[in-house]
Every structure is written in structure tokens, then in C-alpha cells.
Design a protein around this motif. Structure first.
Motif: not given
Ligand SMILES: [Zn+2]
Length: 821
Positions: A321-323, A381-383, A302-304, A298-300, A818-821, A269-271
Motif C-alpha cells: 500500500n504505502e511504498g 515501509t514508505y520511503d 494513488a492509494h485508491q 496524489s499519495h491518497e 504528506r500523508e499519514l498516510r 487517510m485513503e478511505n
Molecule cells: Zn499512505
């Protein structure tokens, strides 16, 4: 395949109770939060004092906040204020009418024993080795379970969070650590975040950690896992550098902490400035052979930028956010591993979306109609979101893509954006009109399903492209590559009609051809081409996409020449993904000759290719497979290959496998992956009483959670026993959410009509929105299954396939790990 219209497909996403959601109207803004929080890890409670700085936007005498299950002690602003709680709302009476533009600071004292939002991990007699720990999870709308707020992404505020803990514990939160203050036997960690963030990105983590610092990068892991930390984290500095350069925008926060916690409900989770990650991402050297944390990390990270610095203005735009995070994950993967890996990663991203679209539902990427915002965190949303950005990348070109992203990030920095904002920035930077692009890919559901046919004579090639999808035709540019003995030429055609045909003059014999060789367009494709051409494409294709598409298109052929070519590809293609796809095709061809070919490939070097070979061998369900794979299970260098071998051995249904598989469930490996594979193998002995009892034991609280999850799902094949059925019912209220999910799936797998009331209870009462949703979908799976005619064996098989895919997807709720993002 289209068995339903769009309306029906949409209904499958929009479960009963869905409604149109609009962002809230707010007569005030929250600009700053001071939160002093003291968690009691044993009592699983929090005691808090909050100060909310509020600016009035419209004259008002009340402030209405989101607050759920909080025991509010007092609210004051200079003097005591009256308040009342109504469900998840806290209504504060200001006692006077405040004017637009005026400010007020609310001081709110409260306690809570949170059931969501703020989570506690405590050891017990079943898990004595667990560490005492607490962590938060805000997204989507759980922040209100630990502090009063506007629990919606459009409200962003700066924060100072101070956390009081027992000495020896560390508290990590958003922003910069100002000081750690000693107060008797306690310590107070003072954190402050000067960039505004929405409530869902506020974070507190408390525990005892090994702390690793590299400048402003910090990693926190359980002390006994310190030696595993670099394997997961050592690429972080490179990733930061990559994103800063690619996006042209510096990493926005003062530090970046990554904290690994126990029992996390997601991959990560990208807090803002402090990502929380699952313990499951830490791995040993052997797992590192064919597992990497890079996707997740890298996913989390990139969310920053996408999500934290620029936040979606409303949940309907969550793909912003997620895409983006999903696509950035692919971009970093490509930059670090090369173009072959990148292209195959994009193909797999598309496949993940196609699975959901084919078996669960389709919906527009942006939709306001849903039951709960958590429902939007899916493959669309993601993929699909990631694939749409990839198309946009190609559509405008690399320079313009990156320039537009930079402008988008700068313009909406520390604020919020919606899909039209992104479109307008791209239009401004490129001069292109993009409404049609966004309409068809983002605001409309579905994707092109291409049927390609071609005719060839001595002086021309005629390509026919049909868009076979139920939905309206899409408009896009399609590359067609023609390969001759001495040259290759790529033509680009504009596709916009249901059917298009193109005639290309040629002056020599066509060797082979390929459609969209760079994988620029999200589409499914079926190609009618002669064996010889497909084999040449498999051998000589320049891009991974070309060779993978050829391997896939060969699945309906079964001549020895085709099988030989696929075998060659497994053994000699320079990219493992092509080898894996060729193995999969051999598994689908299922002739004796194909089996013999696969046997010869068992020693293929790349562990991911070998995994696919072992899996394909399992598809044949031959008894001799048992002896063939026994040494693989015992001593392959990859856990994942061993795991596949165990499953494949179960598929032989040979009773000799049982002892071997039971033993394999005792292994202790990364994510208990070998045990999981063995349990999937044991599932093949449906109805066996002794195995049922064995699996019941494995599913019990106290075992490794991955083992429990696998055993729970496997029990779906054993429900003819009352004891198993009752046990599965009891697992519907298990403490671990993925066991609850798998208990639902097991009951759906068994198509038990009598399970519907219990699933209904879960759909109504479970605390976790994902579990609720799975329960509801499982009820529908059972209802659908009982409606279908059972006499047609082939249809049955197809149904089973679709159902098992569907169930598989329901398990992937945690974003592929991967995430859960
Ligand atoms: Zn995410």
C-alpha cells in the motif's frame, strides 16, 4: 558508520513484547455490511444497527468478530442469539451447527462512546471557533471501535452505510450517495459502496462544509476556508488522469471525495472513494509559494488503486500500500514538475529512509515480527518501499514496469495481494527472475554503503567499489559516468562482491566522473576524488544527482576555490535543490570565508534555496547574524524563510533576539510556521527562567496546536526547573497526541532518568499506539545516554547529533505531513 550488528539493530525495532504475527484463520467470510449509524456529536456517542452478511467456509456453530468497547444490545438472525464479549472479541453463538457454504445475516444493535476509531470535535471555551464534527479513522486496527468486523485487511466486503444527522449537517461515506432522506429535524444520508473494501477503509465524516463538485470529484472544506480549497485540490483531475494513463486502470470508484477535517490524527487517510485530510493542508497564497498539497493529494489518490482496489493481504505486506502510494506521489511529481524535481524527490525519499536506518533502526521492509501493526508505518515501509519500486522500475524498464503494474492491479482487483504476488506478476511479464531482487531489498534489512575510490593514469581509470555495510554484499548494476573534455561515457558494472575493481581504458584526460548519475540504486556513497574533479562535477554535472552528490562530497573540503564554487552553485545552478545542498555544505564547512559566501547568497531567488541559506547561516552561531537576519524575519516573502530566520537568530544566543522572537511567536501564519521557528530559536536560551515560563504558557491548551507542539518540545531544555518538569509531566496526558509525543521527546532530550517512570506509564496506557511507541523509544534514549561516557566532548557532540536526529524522526510520526498516510 556501524556501531552495532544486525541483531541489535533489529531489537531496536522489535521492542519488548513484539511477536510473530500471522493472518487470522477464518471459518467464514463477511460479504456485505449494512450499517445504520446515528452519532450524537454533543454526547460523543454512536447508536448503530448493523447487518452483516456472512458465508460459512467451515462448518461452525460460532462466529467470532472483532469488537472493542461496544455496548452490544442484541444480536439476532431471525431469532435472538446468545453472545459474549471477551476483551476485543465478540463471540456469537449460532445455536446450531452451520454447514459450509450456507449463509447467515447477523443483525447487531449496539451503542458506543468510542475512545478510538470514531472521533468527535467539539468547540469549548479554549477553542470556541471549532466546528462540531465527527470523523472515523480505521487504519490500522481501529474499525472495531465503531463496528463489529474482522479488523484485518484480508476480509473485504461491500457496504451500505446510512448516517442520521441533524438537518444542516452533511454526512460523507464510502461509495455512491443514493438519497438524502428527511426525517423530522433529521436527515439520513444513504451511501453504498459496491466494491469490496476492508474494515479499515470504511469511513464516516459528519460536519458542516462548503461542498465543491467537479463531476465525480468532490471536495469538502470548512465554509470559511472555501477560498483556499482550489490551491489544495485543483490538481486532482490531472492526477486522476495521470494515474489512469500511467497504470492503464480506470479510477475504480463511483466518486472521489476529499474531506478536510479538524484535529485529524494523520496527514490523510485513503478511505475507499472518500479520503479524509488534515485541515493543515489548506493554505493561503503566500504559503503556496513554497508549500504544496500535491504530495498529500496524489499519495491518497494513488492509494485508491494501491491499498484500496488491491489491498495488502496482511500488515506485514503494508509496503504494497504505502511504498506504492509513496512512489506514485513521486511519479506524479515528476510528471508535473519535470525530471529534476523527480530525481531530487527520490534522493530525499532515500535520505528520509537513511535517517531512520542510521539513527533509529533497520529492519526488512516485510516483517511479521512487531508489537503492533502501527509500528510498521515507518520510513522503511514508505520511503524504502518507494525506493525499492524505483529500483524495480529501472531493473525491468519502463514499459515492463507499467505493464506489470497493470496486470497486478487487474489480477488482484477488489482482492488482496502479498509481496510474492507482486513478484510473480513481474516475473511473468518480464521473464526475469526476481527472487534475488526481492530477497535483498525487501526481505533483508539494510542497504549498500558504498566507498568509491579511483586511480587515474594516462591510459586508464581504475574504479574501486567497496560495500562497507555490516550486512552481506548486495547485487546490482552500477552506472559509472566518465566525463572528458569532448565526450562523456557511461559504463555499467555488475556489483556483487564486498569489493570490486574495474579498469577502463581511456584516451584523454578525465575531467570528472560520477557514480549512479540517474539515482537508480538505493545506497549511501562516499567518494574519494580530488577537489578539482568534484568542483567540475558540481559545475558541469548533467543530472541533479550528479551535482547534489558533488555538493555533498565537498563538505570535507574547505579551500577558497571550493567555497567559491559552492557559492556559484547557490546563485546560479538552475535547480534549487543543488543550491540548497551547496548552502548546507557551506554551513558544515564553517570557515569565515564560507560565512561571507553565504551572506552574499541571501537574496537567492528560489525560496527553498533561500531557506537553506538562512539555515546554514544559523549554523555559524555568530552574533552579527542577528542584524543580518532581522530584515529577513520581518519581510521575506516566504513564511518558511522567516521561520528559519527566527531559529537562526536564536542560535546567536544574543539576548537581543529574545524580544524579537517572543514577538514572532504571536504571528498567525500557515501552520504557525513562523511561531514554530521562533520557539525553536528561544530553545537556545536553555535554562532561562523567564523564557521557560513563556514557553510553558505557549504550550498550554488553548494555543494553536503547532505552537503548543513546538513549545512542548522546547521545554526539554528548561527542565532544571521543577515547575517545568511537572508541567511536562502533565503534558504527557494532554488531549492532543502530538503534544504528548513532544512531551516524551522533551524529557528524552533532557535525558532525565527520573522521567522514566512517567514515560513508562505512557508506554503502557496511552490510547494512541504511536505515542506509546515514542514513549518506549524515549526511555531507551535516556537509558543509552546515561550509559555513554561523558568526558569525550567529541563523542558527546556526535551523540547529540544522533539523538536530535532520532528525536526529530520521532516527531515525524505523521508521515511528513504528506500523508499519514
Ligand atoms: Zn499512505
Amino acid at each position: 558508520m556501524h556501531t552495532h550488528g544486525e541483531d541489535e539493530a533489529r531489537k531496536k525495532f522489535e521492542l519488548p513484547g513484539s511477536k510473530t504475527h500471522y493472518p487470522p484463520s477464518l471459518p467464514f467470510a463477511i460479504t456485505h455490511m449494512r450499517l445504520a449509524i446515528e452519532p450524537d456529536l454533543q454526547e460523543r456517542s454512536i447508536t448503530c444497527e448493523q447487518k452483516l452478511s456472512i458465508t460459512i467456509l467451515q462448518d461452525t456453530d460460532v462466529i467470532q468478530l472483532d469488537a472493542a468497547e461496544l455496548q452490544i444490545k442484541s444480536i439476532s438472525a431471525g431469532s435472538k442469539l446468545e453472545f459474549r464479549s471477551l476483551d476485543d472479541k465478540l463471540i456469537v453463538k449460532l445455536g446450531r451447527r452451520m454447514k459450509e457454504g450456507s449463509r447467515i445475516e447477523l443483525a447487531i444493535a449496539y451503542t458506543a462512546k468510542p475512545r478510538q476509531g470514531f472521533y468527535f470535535v467539539t468547540p469549548d471555551k479554549h477553542y470556541p471557533d471549532k466546528h462540531l464534527e465527527a470523523w472515523t479513522q480505521g487504519e490500522a486496527t481501529q474499525a472495531k471501535y465503531w463496528f463489529p468486523c474482522i479488523d484485518h485487511p484480508q476480509v473485504k466486503f461491500t457496504s451500505e452505510i446510512s448516517v442520521t444527522v441533524q438537518s444542516g449537517f452533511t454526512a460523507i461515506s464510502n461509495g455512491r450517495l443514493h438519497k438524502v432522506e428527511q426525517r423530522g429535524k433529521k436527515q439520513v444520508y444513504h451511501w453504498s459502496e459496491s466494491n469490496p473494501h476492508p474494515a479499515y477503509l470504511a469511513s464516516v465524516v459528519v460536519g458542516k462544509y462548503a461542498e465543491i463538485k467537479e463531476g465525480s470529484l468532490q471536495y469538502y472544506v470548512p465554509p470559511e476556508r472555501k477560498q483556499d480549497a482550489p490551491r489544495s485540490f485543483d490538481q486532482t483531475p490531472k492526477m486522476v488522469k495521470f494515474f489512469e494513463e500511467y497504470l492503464g486502470v480506470k479510477y475504480p470508484y463511483e466518486k472521489y471525495a476529499q474531506v478536510v477535517v479538524q484535529d485529524f490524527l494523520y496527514g490523510g487517510m485513503e478511505n475507499s472513494s472518500c479520503t479524509t485530510l488534515t485541515l493543515d493542508t489548506l493554505h493561503d497564497k503566500r504559503a503556496h509559494l513554497d508549500f504544496t498539497s500535491d504530495y498529500l493529494i496524489s499519495h491518497e489518490l494513488a492509494h485508491q488503486w494501491f491499498g484500496d482496489l488491491v489491498t495488502c493481504r496482511d500488515w506485514q505486506h503494508i509496503w504494497l500500500n504505502e511504498g506504492f502510494a509513496t512512489y506514485c506521489e513521486a511519479l506524479y511529481w515528476g510528471a508535473s514538475r519535470g525530471n529534476d524535481e523527480f530525481q531530487y524527490h527520490m534522493m530525499q525519499m532515500a535520505d528520509d529512509y537513511f535517517e531512520e536506518a542510521g539513527t533509529r533502526y533497520t529492519r526488512p521492509v516485510v516483517t511479521k515480527v512487531y508489537k503492533h501493526p502501527d509500528d510498521l508505518f515507518d520510513r522503511h515501509t514508505y520511503d524504502k518501499g518507494g525506493c525499492v519500486l524505483h529500483m524495480l522500475h529501472h531493473h525491468v524498464g519502463d514499459i515492463y514496469f507499467r505493464r506489470s503494474l497493470k496486470t497486478y492491479l487487474q489480477r488482484f482487483a477488489n482482492g488482496t495481494a502479498e509481496t510474492d504476488d507482486l513478484r510473480k506478476v513481474f516475473e511473468l511479464e518480464t521473464g526475469k527472475s526476481l527472487q534475488q531482487f526481492f530477497d535483498q531489498w525487501v526481505f533483508r534489512e539494510g542497504h549498500p554503503e558504498l566507498k568509491v575510490d579511483f586511480l587515474h593514469d594516462s591510459d586508464s581509470v581504475k574504479i574501486k567499489v567497496e560495500q562497507a555495510q555490516f550486512a552481506d554484499p548486495f547485487e546490482f548494476a552500477l552506472d559509472v559516468k566518465l566525463a572528458f573534455a569532448r565526450s562523456k561515457k557511461t559504463h555499467t558494472f555488475k556489483i556483487s562482491e564486498k569489493e570490486s575493481a574495474f579498469q577502463i581504458p581511456v584516451d584523454s584526460e578525465l575531467e570528472w566522473f560520477s557514480i549512479d548519475p540517474q539515482f537508480k540504486i538505493l545506497k549511501t556513497i562516499s567518494i574519494k576524488a580530488p577537489n578539482e574533479m568534484l568542483v567540475r562535477q558540481l559545475n558541469d554535472g548533467d543530472t541533479v544527482t550528479e551535482r547534489v552528490e558533488a555538493a555533498r562530497a565537498l563538505k570535507d573540503k574547505s579551500s577558497d576555490t571550493v567555497i567559491d564554487a559552492l557559492k556559484e552553485a547557490i546563485l546560479h545552478d538552475k535547480f534549487w535543490g543543488v543550491a540548497a545542498e551547496a548552502a548546507k555544505t557551506l554551513g558544515a564547512i564553517r570557515t569565515d570565508y564560507a560565512y561571507e559566501a553565504l551572506k552574499k547568497c541571501l537574496a537567492v531567488k528560489h525560496p527553498k534555496a533561500r531557506r537553506a541559506v538562512v539555515k546554514a547561516i544559523g549554523e555559524f552561531r555568530k552574533e552579527e547574524t542577528l542584524e543580518l537576519l532581522r530584515p529577513v524575519l520581518q519581510k521575506d516573502e516566504s513564511y518558511f524563510v522567516e521561520s528559519e530566520a527566527a531559529t537562526a537568530m536564536g542560535k546567536t544566543k544574543s539576548r537581543q533576539a529574545i524580544t524579537i522572537l517572543k514577538k514572532a511567536t504571536e504571528t498567525d501564519t500557515f501552520q504557525n510556521i513562523v511561531a514554530q521557528g521562533a520557539i525553536a530559536g528561544l530553545k537556545e536560551f536553555a535554562g532561562d527562567k523567564e523564557i521557560a515560563e513563556f514557553l510553558v504558557e505557549k504550550s498550554r491548551y488553548g494555543n494553536h496546536h503547532r505552537t503548543r507542539e513546538a513549545a512542548t518540545f522546547a521545554l526539554g531544555k528548561f527542565v532544571d526547573s521543577h515547575a517545568v518538569f511537572d508541567h511536562l509531566k502533565s503534558l504527557l496526558t494532554d488531549r492532543w497526541f502530538r503534544v504528548r509525543i513532544n512531551a516524551c521527546r522533551a524529557l528524552a532530550d533532557a535525558e532525565l532518568t527520573k522521567a522514566i517512570p512517567d514515560l513508562g506509564w505512557v508506554a503502557e496506557h496511552d490510547l494512541d499506539q504511536r505515542v506509546k511507541r515514542v514513549a518506549e523509544e524515549c526511555i531507551n534514549i535516556i537509558k543509552d545516554a546515561t550509559k555513554k561516557p561523558k568526558e569525550v566532548a567529541q563523542m558527546r557532540e556526535e551523540l547529540d547529533r544522533v539523538k536530535s536526529k532520532n528525536l526529530e524522526l520521532l516527531q515525524k510520526v505523521d508521515r511528513l505531513e504528506r500523508e499519514l498516510r
